[in-house]
Design a protein around this motif. Structure first.
Motif: not given
Length: 170
Positions: A80-89
């Motif tokens: 959503s606006e202004g959020t970045l999602w990341a799965v740690e390696e």
């Protein structure tokens, strides 16, 4: 390679001399800014966030709160606006070099540059997590991980996730 950032006319805007600082990084736009998260380079795997500054032609580091150790494009998406999602390696455990620690899911608030740990991937998704032999496709509403004749479909709105059946013909 940070030495190449082209405009719509194909002109290179970059003056950077950095080669490969963010190999495998997640490149994205946010409010008219070009950003890059994670990757590998300069002898480290990282989750640093950098922004391209057109006026100087250089990339600048945007300090964030403590977050994931290492992320790559294959595990990132803009939510959503202004959020970045990341799965740690996944990283290998000390004495158990053959076992991987569960990958953590993180979110980054792009206004405050604050990371929030959201929890580990389930065992099923941890085993499936995209690696060098996976592809990631991102649309406005969905993220798809494709690997080993299967795929994971993630709906961005609520992160509802589905793992497809094995597609290998028996």
């Amino acid at each position: 390679d940070l030495r190449l950032v082209v405009d719509t006319l194909g002109q290179n805007l970059s003056r950077s001399h950095n080669v490969g600082f963010n190999y495998g990084a997640y490149h994205f736009g946010h409010h008219g800014h070009l950003l890059s998260l994670g990757g590998g380079g300069f002898w480290e795997r990282h989750s640093k966030l950098i922004e391209f500054i057109p006026k100087t032609g250089e990339w600048e580091w945007l300090p964030c709160s403590e977050g994931p150790r290492h992320v790559k494009a294959s595990g990132c998406w803009k939510g959503s606006e202004g959020t970045l999602w990341a799965v740690e390696e996944p990283l290998q455990s000390g004495r158990n070099a053959d076992r991987l620690e569960p990958s953590m899911v993180w979110s980054l608030d792009l206004a405050s540059f604050k990371w929030t740990a959201r929890g580990p991937l389930s065992d099923t998704f941890n085993a499936f997590h995209p690696g060098s032999n996976a592809h990631t496709y991102e649309t406005k509403d969905y993220v798809v991980w494709v690997r080993n004749h299967q795929s994971v479909l993630i709906r961005k709105e609520d992160r509802l996730t589905v793992l497809s059946e094995d597609m290998i013909a028996q």
